[in-house]
Write an enzyme that holds these catalytic residues in place. Structure first.
Site, mmCIF file in Angstrom:
data_model
loop_
_atom_site.group_PDB
_atom_site.id
_atom_site.type_symbol
_atom_site.label_atom_id
_atom_site.label_comp_id
_atom_site.label_asym_id
_atom_site.label_seq_id
_atom_site.Cartn_x
_atom_site.Cartn_y
_atom_site.Cartn_z
ATOM 1 N N SER A 20 21.007 47.906 61.222
ATOM 2 C CA SER A 20 19.504 47.823 61.786
ATOM 3 C C SER A 20 19.285 47.985 63.470
ATOM 4 C CB SER A 20 19.651 46.331 61.369
ATOM 5 O OG SER A 20 19.815 45.755 62.056
ATOM 6 N N ASP A 70 14.487 38.727 68.036
ATOM 7 C CA ASP A 70 14.228 37.582 66.796
ATOM 8 C C ASP A 70 15.728 37.194 66.548
ATOM 9 O OD1 ASP A 70 15.910 39.630 66.373
ATOM 10 O OD2 ASP A 70 14.892 40.489 64.467
ATOM 11 N N HIS A 109 18.373 41.133 67.383
ATOM 12 C CA HIS A 109 18.220 42.338 68.046
ATOM 13 C C HIS A 109 17.215 42.125 68.887
ATOM 14 C CE1 HIS A 109 18.209 42.855 63.546
ATOM 15 N NE2 HIS A 109 18.971 43.465 63.573
#
EC number: 3.1.1.-
Length: 394
Positions: A38, A340, A343
């Site tokens: 990610s 979040d 991240h």
């Protein structure tokens, strides 16, 4: 005759200064090829997902800062790879999965949020349950399978890979995240490190065999500063926290351990492949400095809270995550390091990218890795010197 020699030297020196000063570092790469999770995903997980079961990155407020709409990036805006693309003068790297008739001439991205370095079957045998089966090996197989459509003939593909900047990650973080989230003993998680490092190394070796010449390989983050870990492993024992940053010391030590093992392996690969540029990206220290001196980089004091989230001491809740209905982001993400809970914000990613690209968090320094630009400069200088000689003769 002496005056002619002096004039020739003057002209050559002037041309040298002009050419060198006009040359932008590392702008010789023709494309970017990316693998990872990610941290580098630019939309692959969204592309692989069913429309009725999209990940949170497909919804607002993801993407609000720069793109002004969700792009599948796990961020409020640009990620590290976007800043790298800007630095080397290439477009933002498009996701491969889900793209229809995509243009991959300038780059292609196979990174998928939730991806692991190790195969899912390997992890499941050890009682670890990954969220996706798109491992690094699967990404590499997808890349090889896509080559006829991306670059055509084997010789053209080898040339394309040789002229590309290959981003090998970040990858491996989820191999540790999943067992840590399941509260596996650190001893069990640490046993995975040699397997993760070996997988990254073998992937680099395979890409070198395919013509790869320049690799950027990131290490682990200081995960003890991550909101998700601070929430999961919250404790009343103050001894477990770094008094300067508020981060969990034992988790940061684990991040250091992985990074040190990776650096050792990259040194071994460099000795075996002296013609290849293998750059270690020190994500750990490039990010940790933001927690040590937040005001210096424009962040709030003790920037450990998530910008986008709800509840808990760190503005994070496992059941109501960013992108879910009713969960909003902060008014100014640029003041936050964490986005979040897992991240970082675009602001934090920019500082990490700057530390890698402009120093001192790359080994060897990023601009010194661009050997082809030196060759290009020399060829240009040779032509200019010949021209100078002709001018003097006239």
């Amino acid at each position: 005759m002496a005056s002619l020699d002096a004039l020739l030297i003057f002209l050559f020196t002037t041309l040298l200064v002009t050419i060198v000063s006009s040359e932008t570092p590392c702008r010789n790469f023709k494309s970017i090829i990316s693998f990872g999770d990610s941290i580098a995903d630019t939309g692959n997980l969204v592309g692989l997902s069913n429309r009725n079961n999209l990940p949170v990155t497909a919804f607002s407020p993801y993407g609000e800062t720069f793109f002004h709409h969700p792009t599948g990036r796990s961020c409020d805006g640009r990620i590290i790879m976007d800043f790298i693309a800007e630095f080397v003068g290439l477009p933002y790297v498009p996701p491969y999965f889900g793209s229809k008739n995509g243009n991959f001439d300038k780059g292609v991205n196979f990174a998928v949020a939730g991806a692991t370095a190790l195969e899912s079957s390997f992890l499941m045998k050890r009682g670890i349950h990954p969220h996706t089966n798109v491992s690094l090996g699967v990404q590499l197989k997808s890349f090889k399978k896509s080559l006829p459509n991306i670059c055509g003939s084997p010789s053209d593909c080898r040339d394309m890979i040789g002229n590309a900047l290959i981003l090998m990650g970040e990858i491996g973080g989820n191999d540790y995240n999943f067992p840590f989230f399941e509260r596996k003993p650190i001893k069990e998680v640490k046993e995975l490190v040699p397997f993760v490092i070996a997988t990254i190394s073998s992937s680099i070796t395979e890409l070198i065999g395919m013509g790869g010449k320049t690799f950027l390989v990131p290490g682990e983050f200081p995960i003890g500063c991550s909101v998700v870990y601070l929430t999961l492993y919250q404790t009343s024992n103050k001894e477990e926290y770094d008094p300067l940053t508020g981060c969990l010391k034992w988790l940061n030590k684990f991040g250091e351990y992985h990074s040190q093992q990776l650096k050792t392996e990259l040194n071994r690969l460099r000795k075996l492949n002296p013609h290849v540029n293998i750059i270690y990206a020190d994500y750990y220290n490039a990010l940790l400095r933001l927690f040590k001196e937040p005001a210096k980089f424009g962040f709030m004091d003790r920037p450990l809270h998530a910008c986008c989230g709800v509840g808990g001491p760190y503005n994070f809740n496992f059941t109501r995550k960013c992108g879910s209905v009713g969960v909003e982001s902060c008014k100014d993400p640029s003041k936050y390091v964490g986005w979040d809970g897992v991240h970082m914000t675009e602001a934090a990613y920019k500082w990490i990218a700057d530390g890698i690209l402009k120093g001192p968090y790359a080994i060897p320094p990023f601009d010194r890795s661009c050997l082809r630009s030196e060759i290009k400069n020399k060829e240009s200088l040779d032509k200019q010197f010949t021209l100078a000689q002709a001018c003097v003769k006239l």
